[in-house]
Design an enzyme around this catalytic site. Structure first.
Site, mmCIF file in Angstrom:
data_model
loop_
_atom_site.group_PDB
_atom_site.id
_atom_site.type_symbol
_atom_site.label_atom_id
_atom_site.label_comp_id
_atom_site.label_asym_id
_atom_site.label_seq_id
_atom_site.Cartn_x
_atom_site.Cartn_y
_atom_site.Cartn_z
ATOM 1 N N ARG A 88 19.673 4.853 82.793
ATOM 2 C CA ARG A 88 18.854 6.195 82.354
ATOM 3 C C ARG A 88 17.587 6.131 83.346
ATOM 4 O O ARG A 88 17.267 4.940 83.648
ATOM 5 C CB ARG A 88 18.493 6.141 81.064
ATOM 6 C CG ARG A 88 19.538 6.543 80.189
ATOM 7 C CD ARG A 88 19.190 6.401 78.643
ATOM 8 N NE ARG A 88 20.085 6.745 77.758
ATOM 9 C CZ ARG A 88 21.032 5.881 77.226
ATOM 10 N NH1 ARG A 88 20.729 4.456 77.565
ATOM 11 N NH2 ARG A 88 22.017 6.081 76.515
ATOM 12 N N LYS B 57 16.649 3.365 75.281
ATOM 13 C CA LYS B 57 16.893 4.396 74.069
ATOM 14 C C LYS B 57 17.906 3.500 73.149
ATOM 15 O O LYS B 57 17.300 3.756 71.866
ATOM 16 C CB LYS B 57 18.014 5.383 74.686
ATOM 17 C CG LYS B 57 18.338 6.333 73.737
ATOM 18 C CD LYS B 57 19.169 7.287 74.484
ATOM 19 C CE LYS B 57 19.773 8.580 73.345
ATOM 20 N NZ LYS B 57 20.542 9.485 73.975
ATOM 21 N N HIS C 271 19.679 12.987 84.480
ATOM 22 C CA HIS C 271 20.996 12.414 83.974
ATOM 23 C C HIS C 271 21.805 12.804 85.149
ATOM 24 O O HIS C 271 23.112 12.130 85.018
ATOM 25 C CB HIS C 271 21.410 12.913 82.757
ATOM 26 C CG HIS C 271 20.734 12.579 81.622
ATOM 27 N ND1 HIS C 271 21.610 11.394 80.820
ATOM 28 C CD2 HIS C 271 19.775 12.620 80.904
ATOM 29 C CE1 HIS C 271 20.853 10.901 79.834
ATOM 30 N NE2 HIS C 271 19.677 11.698 79.692
ATOM 31 N N ARG D 103 23.228 9.019 86.566
ATOM 32 C CA ARG D 103 24.109 8.421 85.622
ATOM 33 C C ARG D 103 25.415 9.225 85.566
ATOM 34 O O ARG D 103 26.283 8.397 85.524
ATOM 35 C CB ARG D 103 23.309 8.417 84.248
ATOM 36 C CG ARG D 103 23.930 7.883 83.213
ATOM 37 C CD ARG D 103 22.899 7.947 82.070
ATOM 38 N NE ARG D 103 23.105 7.605 80.789
ATOM 39 C CZ ARG D 103 23.613 6.312 80.336
ATOM 40 N NH1 ARG D 103 23.108 5.314 80.992
ATOM 41 N NH2 ARG D 103 24.014 6.009 79.137
ATOM 42 N N HIS E 59 29.266 5.982 73.902
ATOM 43 C CA HIS E 59 29.942 6.928 73.446
ATOM 44 C C HIS E 59 31.181 6.429 72.335
ATOM 45 O O HIS E 59 31.750 5.404 72.558
ATOM 46 C CB HIS E 59 30.816 7.957 74.195
ATOM 47 C CG HIS E 59 29.852 8.732 75.164
ATOM 48 N ND1 HIS E 59 29.838 9.151 76.540
ATOM 49 C CD2 HIS E 59 28.479 8.876 74.882
ATOM 50 C CE1 HIS E 59 28.907 9.908 76.949
ATOM 51 N NE2 HIS E 59 27.935 9.588 76.036
ATOM 52 N N TYR F 210 30.702 14.397 79.469
ATOM 53 C CA TYR F 210 29.282 14.037 79.922
ATOM 54 C C TYR F 210 29.353 13.876 81.308
ATOM 55 O O TYR F 210 28.553 14.161 82.252
ATOM 56 C CB TYR F 210 29.032 12.843 79.167
ATOM 57 C CG TYR F 210 27.818 12.121 79.698
ATOM 58 C CD1 TYR F 210 26.402 12.647 79.357
ATOM 59 C CD2 TYR F 210 27.540 11.147 80.425
ATOM 60 C CE1 TYR F 210 25.068 12.078 79.657
ATOM 61 C CE2 TYR F 210 26.280 10.587 80.908
ATOM 62 C CZ TYR F 210 25.165 11.349 80.423
ATOM 63 O OH TYR F 210 23.979 10.735 80.880
#
Length: 185
Positions: free
Chosen positions: A40, A63, A134, A137, A161, A170
């Site tokens: 990230r 995170k 993002h 990533r 996930h 994603y």
């Protein structure tokens, strides 16, 4: 919240790398670290020089506090070594060039908004839309999946996930598949 997409075209990725390298080695390396590690932006920002002197990066993700270990891609090793030459080990790898107005602090990591502006400026040169922090990533995940769909379990683990459909959405695979089906009609 706007949905951002991965950069799907490998030639565009190479073009962006060249574009950034000509303008700023810091921004070029920031982009490369993002597309080669899947970290990230918040984790890239906190990298320090000492952390990239070996072959791997060991980092605790901001995170979710998971410990991650990433290899530094061999393609950027020479440029990275030149970039960090003469820098102190405790310096932020991607330091801001600005001095903070109120605190007068120097050498802090680039701001998330700076990363966003850098990515969007480069993306606009290649007519890309839906680009954000993002994107790097997602680009990493998208291309890892295309190399081998069996990498899906690895991607789920890397992204944290719990469901395959979340990971596929994603990284933009779901969108790619929908686009392909619409064209076939």
């Amino acid at each position: 919240m706007n949905v951002v997409q991965p950069i799907r075209d490998p030639y565009v990725i190479e073009g962006i790398k060249s574009y950034l390298k000509i303008r700023s080695m810091r921004n070029y390396l920031f982009f490369c670290f993002g597309i080669y590690s899947g970290l990230r932006v918040s984790d890239l920002r906190k990298l320090r020089v000492w952390m990239v002197k070996g072959t791997h990066i060991n980092i605790e993700e901001q995170k979710n506090r998971h410990q991650k270990r990433f290899i530094i891609h061999p393609k950027i090793r020479d440029d990275l070594d030149k970039f960090i030459s003469g820098k102190r080990d405790d310096e932020f790898l991607f330091a801001s060039r600005q001095v903070k107005t109120k605190s007068q602090l120097r050498g802090l990591p680039i701001d998330r908004s700076t990363a966003y502006k850098m990515l969007n400026e480069a993306a606009s040169q290649f007519n890309l839309r839906e680009i954000g922090c993002h994107t790097m990533r997602k680009t990493w995940g998208y291309h890892l999946y295309l190399q081998n769909p069996h990498n899906l379990a690895l991607l789920m683990e890397m992204f944290g996930h719990s469901d395959q459909t979340i990971t596929l959405r994603y990284i933009g695979i779901t969108q790619t598949m929908m686009d392909a089906q619409i064209v076939m009609l």
